[in-house]
Motif scaffolding. Structure first.
Motif, PDB file in Angstrom:
ATOM      1  N   GLU A  57      26.810  11.108  13.393  1.00 20.13           N
ATOM      2  CA  GLU A  57      25.504  11.552  13.912  1.00 20.13           C
ATOM      3  C   GLU A  57      24.752  10.429  14.623  1.00 20.13           C
ATOM      4  N   THR A  60      24.576  10.464  18.383  1.00 16.45           N
ATOM      5  CA  THR A  60      23.701  11.404  19.080  1.00 16.45           C
ATOM      6  C   THR A  60      22.279  10.868  19.229  1.00 16.45           C
ATOM      7  N   GLU A  65      17.098  17.226  20.659  1.00 16.79           N
ATOM      8  CA  GLU A  65      17.472  17.880  19.391  1.00 16.79           C
ATOM      9  C   GLU A  65      18.535  18.936  19.625  1.00 16.79           C
ATOM     10  N   GLU A  66      18.378  19.689  20.704  1.00 15.22           N
ATOM     11  CA  GLU A  66      19.318  20.766  21.024  1.00 15.22           C
ATOM     12  C   GLU A  66      20.712  20.218  21.312  1.00 15.22           C
ATOM     13  N   ALA A  69      22.269  18.734  18.089  1.00 11.73           N
ATOM     14  CA  ALA A  69      22.725  19.804  17.182  1.00 11.73           C
ATOM     15  C   ALA A  69      24.014  20.422  17.693  1.00 11.73           C
ATOM     16  N   CYS A  70      24.095  20.644  19.009  1.00  8.84           N
ATOM     17  CA  CYS A  70      25.307  21.218  19.592  1.00  8.84           C
ATOM     18  C   CYS A  70      26.507  20.309  19.339  1.00  8.84           C
ATOM     19  N   LEU A  72      26.891  17.890  17.082  1.00 11.58           N
ATOM     20  CA  LEU A  72      27.216  17.768  15.662  1.00 11.58           C
ATOM     21  C   LEU A  72      27.855  19.038  15.118  1.00 11.58           C
ATOM     22  N   ASN A  73      27.419  20.205  15.581  1.00 13.77           N
ATOM     23  CA  ASN A  73      28.045  21.453  15.147  1.00 13.77           C
ATOM     24  C   ASN A  73      29.468  21.563  15.677  1.00 13.77           C
ATOM     25  N   CYS A 132      29.669  20.559  24.764  1.00 19.03           N
ATOM     26  CA  CYS A 132      28.222  20.780  24.891  1.00 19.03           C
ATOM     27  C   CYS A 132      27.696  20.314  26.246  1.00 19.03           C
TER      28      CYS A 132
END
Length: 141
Positions: A57, A60, A65-66, A69-70, A72-73, A132
């Motif tokens: 993480e 990033t 934030e978007e 999150a993309c 990391l997911n 992403c």
């Protein structure tokens, strides 16, 4: 205040280490990890000066934030580890690196012995950013 300063310094060191992992010079020198060590073993190793835990993480940092999150997911979906405890001091290999002259590159990411993060999980990391549409925070190794 002293504790907060140490926390900030620690965060800066962690980010620098994460970014350094992506450089060609660090590809052999400081990204060696033991893929079979337990979480408790990694925690114990992190208490020494020779090992340092890097969290995916941290790559990033600086993203929205978007986007973070993309990435990391997408990375979580690969099933790859979310952190790596890497050897950063006193490498016992030739010229102070563990794998600098390894004649068996195919074993650099085989999940046995000591592996290299980008040999073992580089495709997972780069693929997560690519899926992403986010640029890697370091040049591809």
């Amino acid at each position: 205040m002293f504790k907060r300063t140490l926390t900030n310094i620690g965060a800066g060191v962690a980010l620098a280490a994460a970014v350094a992992l992506g450089t060609g010079a660090a590809a052999y020198a400081h990204e060696c990890f033991n893929p079979n060590r337990s979480d408790a073993g990694n925690a114990g190793a992190s208490n020494s000066q020779a090992w340092f835990t890097v969290h995916v993480e941290e790559l990033t940092a600086g993203l929205s934030e978007e986007d973070a999150a993309c990435v990391l997911n997408a990375y979580a979906a690969t099933g790859a580890p979310t952190s790596f405890t890497i050897h950063v001091k006193g490498a016992n290999g030739q010229d102070g690196v563990v794998a600098g002259n390894n004649p068996h590159e195919d074993k650099a990411g085989d999940g046995q012995g000591i592996d290299e993060i980008f040999a073992a999980h580089g495709a997972d990391i780069a693929g997560s950013f690519a899926s992403c549409g986010v640029e890697l925070p370091f040049p591809p190794a």
